[in-house]
Motif scaffolding. Structure first.
Motif, PDB file in Angstrom:
ATOM      1  N   ARG A  72      36.108  35.123  30.732  1.00  0.00           N
ATOM      2  CA  ARG A  72      37.095  35.810  31.565  1.00  0.00           C
ATOM      3  C   ARG A  72      38.367  34.988  31.648  1.00  0.00           C
ATOM      4  NH1 ARG A  72      34.656  36.476  37.067  1.00  0.00           N
ATOM      5  NH2 ARG A  72      35.470  34.363  37.402  1.00  0.00           N
ATOM      6  N   ILE A 130      39.173  40.123  30.042  1.00  0.00           N
ATOM      7  CA  ILE A 130      38.191  39.436  29.210  1.00  0.00           C
ATOM      8  C   ILE A 130      38.752  39.147  27.825  1.00  0.00           C
ATOM      9  CG2 ILE A 130      36.228  40.439  30.443  1.00  0.00           C
ATOM     10  CD1 ILE A 130      35.877  42.299  27.945  1.00  0.00           C
ATOM     11  N   TYR A 166      30.330  34.463  33.163  1.00  0.00           N
ATOM     12  CA  TYR A 166      29.269  35.452  32.992  1.00  0.00           C
ATOM     13  C   TYR A 166      27.992  34.777  32.510  1.00  0.00           C
ATOM     14  CZ  TYR A 166      33.482  38.331  32.957  1.00  0.00           C
ATOM     15  OH  TYR A 166      34.683  38.893  33.278  1.00  0.00           O
ATOM     16  N   ASP A 175      38.285  43.164  35.321  1.00  0.00           N
ATOM     17  CA  ASP A 175      38.322  41.813  34.757  1.00  0.00           C
ATOM     18  C   ASP A 175      39.162  41.781  33.483  1.00  0.00           C
ATOM     19  OD1 ASP A 175      36.690  40.981  36.768  1.00  0.00           O
ATOM     20  OD2 ASP A 175      34.953  40.504  35.506  1.00  0.00           O
ATOM     21  N   ARG A 190      42.999  39.086  40.919  1.00  0.00           N
ATOM     22  CA  ARG A 190      42.083  40.201  40.710  1.00  0.00           C
ATOM     23  C   ARG A 190      42.711  41.472  41.265  1.00  0.00           C
ATOM     24  NH1 ARG A 190      36.897  38.185  40.011  1.00  0.00           N
ATOM     25  NH2 ARG A 190      36.402  40.272  39.217  1.00  0.00           N
ATOM     26  N   ASP A 213      41.082  33.558  33.514  1.00  0.00           N
ATOM     27  CA  ASP A 213      41.259  33.304  34.952  1.00  0.00           C
ATOM     28  C   ASP A 213      42.586  32.648  35.307  1.00  0.00           C
ATOM     29  OD1 ASP A 213      38.906  34.452  35.700  1.00  0.00           O
ATOM     30  OD2 ASP A 213      37.791  32.581  35.918  1.00  0.00           O
ATOM     31  N   PRO A 266      30.541  41.231  33.302  1.00  0.00           N
ATOM     32  CA  PRO A 266      31.934  41.617  33.574  1.00  0.00           C
ATOM     33  C   PRO A 266      32.013  42.799  34.529  1.00  0.00           C
ATOM     34  CG  PRO A 266      31.620  41.196  31.238  1.00  0.00           C
ATOM     35  CD  PRO A 266      30.255  41.162  31.856  1.00  0.00           C
TER      36      PRO A 266
END
Length: 311
Positions: A242, A117, A105, A115, A258, A244, A111
């Motif tokens: 985030r 976070i 970000y 997502d 996602r 990932d 965001p």
């Protein structure tokens, strides 16, 4: 013939080689002379000592450089976070170490719905940070930066459900959460969990996020702070990054997929977000019977979050 005289005056070059005498040490140099003599007897000793000494120094310097590089990367690029609770199951399990992308970000990238976070909950989920010893906090922070310690008590990991301007409602006639009027198909939820046991109808303020855990029955999230200052919204500036990837355990290595649960959700209309945090829409009483903006918690809600981080 004078044989004695002949022996003493014969050519010295014909005599066998003899070592030169060690010169007497000058005052204050006895140790140096002894070391020189010892090195002369064992020429490899000084060479090995020099190599070992240099190797240790180089190794120590390399370790310091590597540690500094790891801390820099952890501070600005990717940081591992330890998951200490089951509030995000089955997506994240207790004991997982996730790699948080701190470059996800920026000024032009905020965001998005769905997502995962990691954020600092101070001011939203936690009213104020607990006082701690600065030295202990620095040590703990260094270990946490490489994933060897639990994150700070103010750090949480949740899923973004609503962004600024979104109207998030629980629930529709089929018990689903809706965002801007579109029901969510939340296949990431913990098996057996309802989307929410707490009714709410809120509009997310600009510059904030509405977040929830995937294990809804075991997650203290935005729902639990509707009556608190901030209304359960997480300010964008408190987002650390985030999540990932899962980096540990080895059997769970891989990127975090996602979700498409928000694919049909339209953007919120311009000017739809209220100024008051956690406002109900419709102008009447909230789902709990409390008047909008009264600060009264919803059923099942509470004040500051308790338990462990990520809970």
């Amino acid at each position: 013939m004078d044989t004695e005289n002949t022996r003493t005056e014969r050519d010295r070059s014909s005599e066998p080689d003899r070592p030169d005498p060690v010169p007497a040490a000058e005052p204050g140099t006895a140790g140096t002379t002894e070391e020189r003599a010892r090195s002369g007897r064992f020429p490899g000793l000084s060479r090995v000592s020099g190599l070992l000494g240099g190797s240790w120094r180089r190794s120590a310097l390399l370790a310091v450089v590597c540690l500094g590089a790891v801390l820099l990367v952890s501070r600005f690029v990717v940081q591992p976070f330890h998951i200490p609770s089951g509030s995000m199951e089955p997506t994240l399990r207790t004991g997982d170490r996730v790699l948080v992308n701190k470059l996800a970000y920026g000024p032009d990238e905020e965001p998005e719905r769905g997502d995962l976070i990691v954020f600092d909950g101070t001011g939203s989920f936690v009213r104020e940070a607990a006082e701690s010893n600065p030295v202990q906090e620095a040590v703990r922070g260094a270990f946490a930066a490489v994933g060897l310690a639990e994150p700070a008590e103010t750090d949480f990991v949740k899923r973004v459900i609503g962004v600024g301007g979104d109207r998030v409602v629980c629930c529709d006639e089929e018990g689903r959460i809706t965002v801007n009027g579109v029901a969510l198909d939340e296949r990431y939820l913990h098996p057996g969990d309802a989307p929410s046991d707490v009714a709410f109808d809120i509009v997310v303020r600009p510059g904030t996020l509405w977040v929830m855990g995937d294990h809804r029955s075991d997650s203290r999230d935005s729902r639990d702070h509707l009556g608190a200052p901030g209304g359960g919204m997480v300010p964008l500036e408190k987002v650390i990054g985030r999540a990932d990837w899962i980096g540990w355990p080895a059997g769970r290595w891989g990127s975090l997929e996602r979700t498409d649960a928000f694919a049909r959700v339209p953007d919120a209309p311009e000017g739809s977000a209220p100024d008051a945090p956690g406002s109900w829409t419709g102008g009447g009483p909230g789902p709990s019977g409390a008047p909008a903006g009264s600060g009264a918690p919803f059923p099942g809600g509470g004040g500051a979050a308790g338990g462990r981080p990520h809970g």
